[in-house]
Design a protein around this motif. Structure first.
Motif, PDB file in Angstrom:
ATOM      1  N   ILE A  10     -27.962 -70.097 -64.314  1.00 23.18           N
ATOM      2  CA  ILE A  10     -27.612 -68.405 -64.117  1.00 23.18           C
ATOM      3  C   ILE A  10     -30.078 -67.794 -64.785  1.00 23.18           C
ATOM      4  O   ILE A  10     -30.034 -67.013 -64.364  1.00 23.18           O
ATOM      5  N   LEU A  11     -29.320 -67.917 -66.380  1.00 24.02           N
ATOM      6  CA  LEU A  11     -30.565 -68.046 -66.632  1.00 24.02           C
ATOM      7  C   LEU A  11     -31.693 -68.607 -66.104  1.00 24.02           C
ATOM      8  O   LEU A  11     -32.958 -67.707 -67.321  1.00 24.02           O
ATOM      9  N   ARG A  12     -31.952 -68.999 -65.332  1.00 26.99           N
ATOM     10  CA  ARG A  12     -32.650 -69.871 -64.545  1.00 26.99           C
ATOM     11  C   ARG A  12     -33.750 -69.081 -63.986  1.00 26.99           C
ATOM     12  O   ARG A  12     -34.529 -69.118 -63.200  1.00 26.99           O
ATOM     13  N   LEU A  30     -22.707 -66.036 -55.518  1.00 25.96           N
ATOM     14  CA  LEU A  30     -22.982 -65.669 -56.013  1.00 25.96           C
ATOM     15  C   LEU A  30     -24.672 -65.620 -56.506  1.00 25.96           C
ATOM     16  O   LEU A  30     -25.028 -64.893 -57.213  1.00 25.96           O
ATOM     17  N   LEU A  31     -26.182 -66.161 -55.592  1.00 26.94           N
ATOM     18  CA  LEU A  31     -26.951 -65.511 -55.934  1.00 26.94           C
ATOM     19  C   LEU A  31     -27.089 -63.925 -55.392  1.00 26.94           C
ATOM     20  O   LEU A  31     -28.087 -63.610 -55.621  1.00 26.94           O
ATOM     21  N   LYS A  32     -26.229 -63.662 -54.250  1.00 24.74           N
ATOM     22  CA  LYS A  32     -26.317 -62.566 -53.703  1.00 24.74           C
ATOM     23  C   LYS A  32     -26.215 -61.380 -54.620  1.00 24.74           C
ATOM     24  O   LYS A  32     -26.646 -60.135 -54.960  1.00 24.74           O
ATOM     25  N   LEU A  81     -30.925 -63.275 -48.319  1.00 31.12           N
ATOM     26  CA  LEU A  81     -30.839 -64.554 -49.389  1.00 31.12           C
ATOM     27  C   LEU A  81     -29.248 -65.460 -49.722  1.00 31.12           C
ATOM     28  O   LEU A  81     -29.275 -66.027 -49.467  1.00 31.12           O
ATOM     29  N   LYS A  82     -28.741 -64.560 -49.576  1.00 36.82           N
ATOM     30  CA  LYS A  82     -27.432 -65.085 -49.413  1.00 36.82           C
ATOM     31  C   LYS A  82     -27.230 -65.771 -47.787  1.00 36.82           C
ATOM     32  O   LYS A  82     -26.581 -66.992 -47.559  1.00 36.82           O
ATOM     33  N   THR A  83     -27.793 -65.063 -46.664  1.00 32.46           N
ATOM     34  CA  THR A  83     -28.048 -65.835 -45.207  1.00 32.46           C
ATOM     35  C   THR A  83     -28.246 -66.787 -45.681  1.00 32.46           C
ATOM     36  O   THR A  83     -27.975 -68.112 -44.694  1.00 32.46           O
TER      37      THR A  83
END
Lengths: 165, 165, 165, 165, 165, 165, 165, 165, 165, 165
Positions: I59-61, I13-15, H14-16
């Protein structure tokens, strides 16, 4: 420290000598040699406070010289016209004569190596190259040992030979 | 190598001594001291092939002993009942007498330090602790120097003092 | 801090100067020099807040200039047509005259180096190259010191000489 | 270098000050403070060659003192019985008086902070702790700045306040 | 956060801007720019969620544009034949006009830089290169800032100038 | 490979044995020993495909057993009630008898060590602890060698002695 | 250790073999091969104390030879004129005949691979290159296994084939 | 796991995918592809046990195909003369038809991209290159995903497009 | 950037959000929170220039609140006696009401979670702890997001719930 | 990929399973397990997109369950009062019955292990602990595998047994 290993050989030096193979080269550099910059792609081992002869002697007890090339030892030749004497080379000759098995039967078996004459004395094993050729060769050495040797023209490069089990 | 710095002091040792502050401790260990395990939380500096006296002498040219404690030098005491002699301690006494500015006016100014008597000889600066206390103290030293010293009871710990500019 | 070492020389700078060898080069850069990008392959040492002269002076107390080349000191020359004055160069000349042993007998012995005339003043030791040649040379330096020097044309490159023990 | 930032504040120091939050503490240590060992769990920033006052002044232009505690500045108190004078503390008082917005309206807005009296002078912001308490507090600081300050009792610890946007 | 520093400038961005020198380049990239691959040899700083204008404005408060080149700002030019409008360029012009000291006396002193006309408006400072030339230049930038800017042709490259103290 | 060093001793094992000091412990573990988890704080050296006896023999040619404790060799004792035979212990006894200088004058000098009786056979050097005590001791070993030994109760721990130069 | 995996295959070797893909090459090197320098860009796996045949046998139980090239096995050919015998090659032939599915139906299915004759014996799978070509190929191998094999001309390079699930 | 993200997309994947920009390429490789060696300069993400189609489908829910090139999807073409069928390509066509917004209005808006015809079916988006060209392109991809896909000619390379906010 | 992911959510942040599991906690900290020191054992993610509400909303999404505890949201309570208003809490209530599936059927399915009443409004999901309890909890959070939020009492801690596939 | 190894076992998982020893524990975690925080001191292996059963089956083909404890498999027990069904446990029972050599003679030899009855079915090998005990045990596991398993109460912990060669 280990039984039978000269104390001057540090754990890292011991590991480095051990992982070298046939044909890998090692520089024992004097105190003014730019060991860190020339050895940027090599393993640099600090032996500050020591001279070259005691390290050469210790290393040759563990590492055979290359039996498959004519001149497994390389010195940096005196710059043409420089009248300097190089008495430390005599020390190197004595150490090689004492440690190389082909020159000293007591040091061990003469094998392996190509048949034929073989070296009759240490000078048969020692080549010389110009300062700049020495630098170029040193840049591809496997390891560079930084000593504090103060003698002039004291840098020496060794090419490792075959270890028989 | 640098002008005025003893060649036995490697670049890493020089950096380490320099970044030590007032009260930090340094162990100069003999060849059988478990320097890597005791020094697990410290900076371990290999000085294989060297003895303790030449390092002690070089270091005391750069590092003052702590002027604010009674005994800035610590030896590992002889185990009770052991008849061994410790002639290397005499060497240490000589080196300290020659290098500590409070004992040798020629070595520099005596300042700083608390007023009063001051040491009258090297023994006033040297304490001894039992083997196990020495190990415990060594574990919190800033650095451990691993030499190849072969003399017995040769480990020595130094506490750095204030450097006056 | 260490006895006899100028406090401006940080532990890392001390280590770096010590591990340089004969012929390695060092840049003392002014506050606007792109030290991090030019020094990408070098050791970059931050000395923010300091000027070049105090570092030059401290370094020359520890590092000899190369005795084997004509111009071991290199300045970035003024761009042709630029009327700017470079008074900081006079400071550099004074420092070199005070610290180089060949120019100041009190600073130590003149050896080593080739026989013959030797330098008669600091200008004999200082070369200048164009801005772009300076950048190219700086990219292969061993270390770059980033100062906050605000004088113009203040960058200076030193080539280390042989340290006699 | 950046517009409006004192050159003495290095890139790393700038980053460190910026990432500190409300309540984080910073030590500006003198030249003999054991910055590396005390700061083992902190960010240690070398500022060799500088004194404490110029760093204190530069930092207080960027970092507000904690408005929510009585004494956001901490000094190491003189050891009882020691007759030493501490003139550098007067310099600190002057710098704080000049930089703290509550003491100098020209330095900026006084907000935030609890209502009430507020400090009437720098001494209202400065606390003192014993040497050993200072060491203990320093071990949990966010950063330790190692200077070469030679004055005695010159170590100072700051607690960061709230930055209003 | 620090006094006087825009909060959008993260600690890492602050450090990076500070360590850049005269002539180093910085890319502020839009949300679809391949910042990580183009910036493989650069410092990549994530500013996700932000647009380019707010970063450009904040950065120009800290970093002067190069006073020694004609066009210290570089845009990626519209591909020939593409009828797209680039209203964000007007925002950039306004920001530059407001922040560059040569265009806005209130922003600070006009020095340094070559004598002569100087820029009469922001367009005198902005160059454009084709998409592929922009990519090539970006690969040697010192840093790449990855924003989430959604406007088209929004990438902008800055060349840092001299900071006067 | 090195002259005189058993080839089974890898460069890393050689370095590790060399940097161990007096009193450091080493585990030679069988193929099912949880070497990586027990050795989490130790140096773990993989010797997959080998048995314990050949490593024990090679190591005792380089490392003396501790002459200052009663039982420098420790085995994991058979769980009470387990009828299993442990023929590999006989191999260990033979190897120790052949390699320990106190049991085999031909292996070298008996020094150092406390005066008195000395061991009369390998069993005088071998202690046994319960499985859980063995695990606890192993967690503070300096190194753990992971073999593929398939014999039961084959784990062995060695305590290094003093190396005389 | 794992069920069904030869114990000589260490965890790291297992991982390395597993992450190799179709066409990646692996060198099983003898005890004097310069594995660390030739393998500078590869994964080097120490298998000190082992010979090549036991590793070749274990690896071919896990890794198929490339079914899409003529000679997926490469030996270093004897230097012209060297009368040395290479009996270890016969061992290699036997192992390949026993492990390659195309030569031994019992070892598994012959798929995949191009239609047609297929190899009729191990020699159909083994190519030879000169010493220097071998070195060049080895430098781009994915991994180099350093054994202690003492036989001459014992280095062997394998090219991995397609694994059918 | 996150709301709305297919669980097969690991945190690292996902990060990548997120840090890739317009024009960056991604390889989804089958189980025999030499992902680690080809991806030596890329980010290699292990997805062992999965096939290519489920990853392709998940990725196309997050990543748009490049709207600015003709063929943003690249397959490795069948070697001329090879009669193999490639049924997995039909799966790829179905997935692309279902996920590409230009082919499936329900998948989202068709913007951005050049005006004009646009693709009329998945084949308009899929190009093929020879095996060796595929390898060369893959070496400069941003990431390589290593699956266990067992179908032949299953490797697929994607070029990321513009994400509209 | 990715399809359907708010651009403010950086790749890191996603990771981080993705690798958090049921029960892990996340702090969204305001601009004066000591994020780096409190988050020393956590992942610290810089979101300089942003406020807390836009991050909370994004973030809550992606992250559900813990359905198995009473109060998955934690605020730092106002210090007793402080008359400050906390209007930002109303923003938080609105965001939670809009994003939590139990409070907004349109946001998704209400499962999982224990049977029974369920929350009837955002206040049922929000707990408050004292400043020091908040700090203690924050020290064991999985991640700390450092924003530049300038509102007071704006720190918020979230506990992640179960993601249904 | 390797011959005879299930493709779902990644190179890193294979290495990890191989380096585990007798008594080391492994957690196969479901998709909502906080694998990264619980596994902070362990090796965390991402297997996103997979369920627990396929990994359990693959792992038990390589790793024997501990023959020396009563319950080498541990499940997280249902919280008292929770009416949830756990059908995935039946899958686990089937897999264990099929793979454990003591329950399925065809799977291999029953040795080793203590004499006596032995397990008569998979339930004899499976223990259950409460949720919090499970978390505590998991924190000291050698590795944690993060799957995307969506079944409830699907976490399972395995204790590795002795591998017979």
């Amino acid at each position: 420290m280990l039984l039978g290993i000269p104390p001057i050989v540090s754990p890292l030096l011991l590991k480095t000598l051990s992982e070298m193979g046939h044909g890998d080269r090692l520089v024992i550099a004097d105190g003014n040699f730019p060991a860190e910059s020339v050895g940027r792609d090599a393993i640099v081992i600090r032996c500050d406070g020591h001279g070259v002869p005691e390290l050469l002697d210790a290393i040759l007890r563990l590492v055979p010289l290359d039996q498959y090339v004519d001149k497994p030892v390389t010195l940096m030749d005196v710059v043409p016209g420089d009248p300097v004497a190089t008495p430390i080379w005599d020390e190197y000759r004595d150490i090689i004569a004492r440690r190389d098995p082909r020159l000293n039967a007591a040091a061990g078996d003469r094998r392996p190596g190509p048949a034929g004459e073989g070296p009759s004395g240490p000078d048969d094993l020692i080549g010389k190259v110009s300062r700049f050729d020495f630098y170029d060769l040193a840049k591809s050495a496997y390891a560079v040992i930084a000593t504090s040797e103060s003698a002039q023209y004291a840098n020496v490069m060794l090419q490792k030979g075959v270890v028989l089990q």
